[in-house]
Design an enzyme around this catalytic site. Structure first.
Site, PDB file in Angstrom:
ATOM      1  N   ALA A   2     -10.000   6.376   7.370  1.00 58.88           N
ATOM      2  CA  ALA A   2      -9.265   5.126   7.499  1.00 58.88           C
ATOM      3  C   ALA A   2      -9.814   4.131   6.491  1.00 58.88           C
ATOM      4  O   ALA A   2     -10.950   3.699   6.598  1.00 58.88           O
ATOM      5  CB  ALA A   2      -9.427   4.591   8.922  1.00 58.88           C
ATOM      6  N   CYS A   3      -9.008   3.787   5.472  1.00 59.25           N
ATOM      7  CA  CYS A   3      -9.505   2.989   4.357  1.00 59.25           C
ATOM      8  C   CYS A   3      -8.493   1.919   3.966  1.00 59.25           C
ATOM      9  O   CYS A   3      -7.376   1.899   4.462  1.00 59.25           O
ATOM     10  CB  CYS A   3      -9.784   3.886   3.144  1.00 59.25           C
ATOM     11  SG  CYS A   3     -10.827   5.329   3.507  1.00 59.25           S
ATOM     12  N   THR A   4      -8.895   1.040   3.054  1.00 60.68           N
ATOM     13  CA  THR A   4      -8.007   0.034   2.484  1.00 60.68           C
ATOM     14  C   THR A   4      -8.295  -0.054   0.992  1.00 60.68           C
ATOM     15  O   THR A   4      -9.454  -0.088   0.584  1.00 60.68           O
ATOM     16  CB  THR A   4      -8.223  -1.343   3.138  1.00 60.68           C
ATOM     17  OG1 THR A   4      -8.178  -1.226   4.557  1.00 60.68           O
ATOM     18  CG2 THR A   4      -7.157  -2.323   2.686  1.00 60.68           C
ATOM     19  N   ASN A  23     -12.287   0.292   0.462  1.00 64.69           N
ATOM     20  CA  ASN A  23     -13.200   0.468   1.593  1.00 64.69           C
ATOM     21  C   ASN A  23     -13.145   1.917   2.034  1.00 64.69           C
ATOM     22  O   ASN A  23     -12.060   2.433   2.328  1.00 64.69           O
ATOM     23  CB  ASN A  23     -12.779  -0.400   2.779  1.00 64.69           C
ATOM     24  CG  ASN A  23     -13.151  -1.847   2.624  1.00 64.69           C
ATOM     25  OD1 ASN A  23     -13.806  -2.226   1.659  1.00 64.69           O
ATOM     26  ND2 ASN A  23     -12.721  -2.667   3.562  1.00 64.69           N
ATOM     27  N   GLU A  95      -7.501   7.256  -0.233  1.00 62.38           N
ATOM     28  CA  GLU A  95      -6.889   6.475   0.834  1.00 62.38           C
ATOM     29  C   GLU A  95      -6.037   7.440   1.655  1.00 62.38           C
ATOM     30  O   GLU A  95      -5.059   8.007   1.163  1.00 62.38           O
ATOM     31  CB  GLU A  95      -5.998   5.391   0.224  1.00 62.38           C
ATOM     32  CG  GLU A  95      -5.274   4.531   1.217  1.00 62.38           C
ATOM     33  CD  GLU A  95      -6.171   3.429   1.745  1.00 62.38           C
ATOM     34  OE1 GLU A  95      -5.924   2.987   2.875  1.00 62.38           O
ATOM     35  OE2 GLU A  95      -7.105   3.019   1.044  1.00 62.38           O
TER      36      GLU A  95
END
Length: 493
Positions: A2-4, A23, A95
């Protein structure tokens, strides 16, 4: 994962650099220790074996040196995550994104299967564990990165949906996997930025360009046939939308994904559209949020760090909010969460010679309470303070010290916020001062001395970082100690 992600074109950034940042977040309830390393050709395998999917892939003989941010603990492979190679090409992977059942039915994911009975083992495709190692050491431009990864996806497939960024001094490309073997890629316009939560994001996609000149779009040669034969084009006016065709449209997106994109766009374009209220042009649950926008002002590294640390400040959804409707606090998944392992931002600066052109900015643990530090990439090794992470908690490395600061400061947010702000200012000012001085020195130094100069600058950066991190840890520990439940006012002194 789970990233941004945020991508900033060269004409949208403060100094003409390309910026790609992400992230890297662990799944819920997990925390993955990371470190920064330099991988030289002698350490690069000639045959790659994936731990998760068991796929075996031969690699080219000639590889380049590159930086990476791998996992510290063994068990799930390298997960190199983010890096820059010696040709000043950057990559961040990946991502995790979404898709829909029509795509996954048309081109199923390539999932590893154990041997059972008379059935032999079946290797899976490639995934986040593998991509940086398979691609970054062999590419001389962002465009080459798309082509190499695209060919690997077509040959070996993938077991998960991912978005991958590539950058050089002139271009940024974003690639999204489509099902098991297909993919699309789009060049980020130079004057724009792109925001990506965990969701398939590319909206407008020019198939004519992708199957022809490939000026700004790329895809496999059979993409039009794949779309037509599986009835994936949902347009009524003939204007193809990749997001409508390949993406997800779930209620959970409106809690987990789209609010993050909404907040990032709202930050960089506060006056371009109405973001709040009953007459808003875009809301946290909007399905038509733009993939790219031209910002209202140029974007700095500090802007990138702020937005990747954000938790809906200034809105009713901030989990640290102390006023307003309490039922709305934490309603949406924030960008800056507790389980961020690291933030990596690649900055490639076209106005400097190749030897000192690239920086990778690194922050460990929860971005709400940490700081980022720039490191030159054309070096033989990274400073010990960022490389000596182990599975054992220790204040002697940046990863664990950052984790400790975050856990303590979160529990006493109001009291500790001032210490975090001062920590950020001290490290940020130090970083820009040292980078500016080192750039000037590198321009005057003979070519043979540049790497040594950059190595010394990284070491000096790490020494200052360690000192400021120790001060911040002491400050938040003091504040948290004062709020222990067994505190008592009377003393014997």
């Amino acid at each position: 994962m789970a990233c941004t992600t945020i991508l900033v074109g060269k004409n949208a950034s403060y100094d003409g650099s390309t910026l790609i940042a992400r992230n890297d977040d662990s799944g819920s309830g997990h925390y993955t220790p990371k470190k920064v390393t330099v991988v030289t050709p002698d350490l690069q395998p000639r045959e790659y074996h994936s731990v998760i999917s068991h796929v075996c892939i031969p690699l080219p003989e000639d590889s380049m040196t590159y930086t990476a941010v791998p996992n510290v603990l063994e068990g799930e492979g390298i997960w190199a995550a983010c890096g820059v190679n010696e040709k000043n090409v950057g990559m961040t992977a990946t991502e995790t994104i979404t898709s829909n059942v029509r795509v996954l039915g048309a081109d199923p994911l390539v999932v590893y299967k154990k041997a059972e009975g008379d059935e032999p083992e079946q290797a899976g495709g490639i995934g986040e564990e593998d991509l940086v190692v398979l691609v970054l050491p062999y590419i001389s431009s962002a465009r080459e990165g798309v082509k190499r990864l695209g060919s690997l996806l077509e040959e070996y497939g993938t077991y998960e949906m991912n978005g991958i960024a590539f950058s050089d001094s002139q271009e940024i490309w974003w690639l999204e996997t489509i099902g098991g073997h297909h993919w699309i890629a789009k060049r980020v316009p130079d004057d724009s930025y792109v925001v990506m939560p965990n969701q398939q994001g590319i909206d407008d996609f020019d198939l004519e360009d992708a199957l022809g000149a490939q000026k700004d779009h790329m895809c496999p040669a059979d993409m039009r046939e794949f779309i037509d034969s599986n009835y994936l084009d949902l347009s009524l006016d003939g204007h193809f939308s990749a997001r409508a065709a390949f993406g997800s449209h779930d209620d959970s997106d409106h809690v987990y994904n789209t609010p993050r994109a909404w907040y990032m766009l709202r930050y960089f374009n506060p006056h371009t559209a109405r973001w709040d209220g009953p007459d808003a042009d875009y809301r946290p649950d909007s399905n038509d949020l733009p993939w790219q926008m031209v910002p209202e002002r140029k974007i700095t590294p500090e802007d990138v760090k702020y937005i990747l640390s954000s938790h809906f400040q200034g809105t009713p959804y901030d989990p640290y909010q102390t006023c307003g409707d309490p039922s709305m606090r934490g309603a949406f998944r924030a960008i800056g969460v507790n389980r961020t392992d690291f933030m990596g931002m690649v900055q490639i600066r076209p106005y400097l010679p190749g030897g000192c052109r690239s920086l990778v900015w690194i922050a460990f643990a929860s971005n709400v309470f940490n700081v980022m530090v720039p490191l030159y990439t054309n070096v033989p090794a990274m400073p010990e303070y960022l490389t000596n992470t182990t599975g054992q908690v220790s204040t002697e490395n940046f990863y664990w010290a950052s984790r400790l600061i975050g856990a303590l400061a979160d529990a006493s947010y109001k009291q500790c916020l001032i210490h975090i702000e001062r920590y950020e200012q001290a490290v940020g000012a130090m970083a820009h001062r040292l980078v500016g001085q080192t750039d000037r020195d590198a321009l005057q130094a003979p070519d043979g001395q540049v790497r040594s100069l950059l190595t010394q600058a990284n070491d000096q950066m790490a020494d200052c970082l360690k000192d400021e991190t120790g001060k911040a840890l002491a400050n938040v520990l003091y504040e948290r100690s004062n709020l222990m439940k067994n505190a008592y006012a009377r003393s014997d002194a």
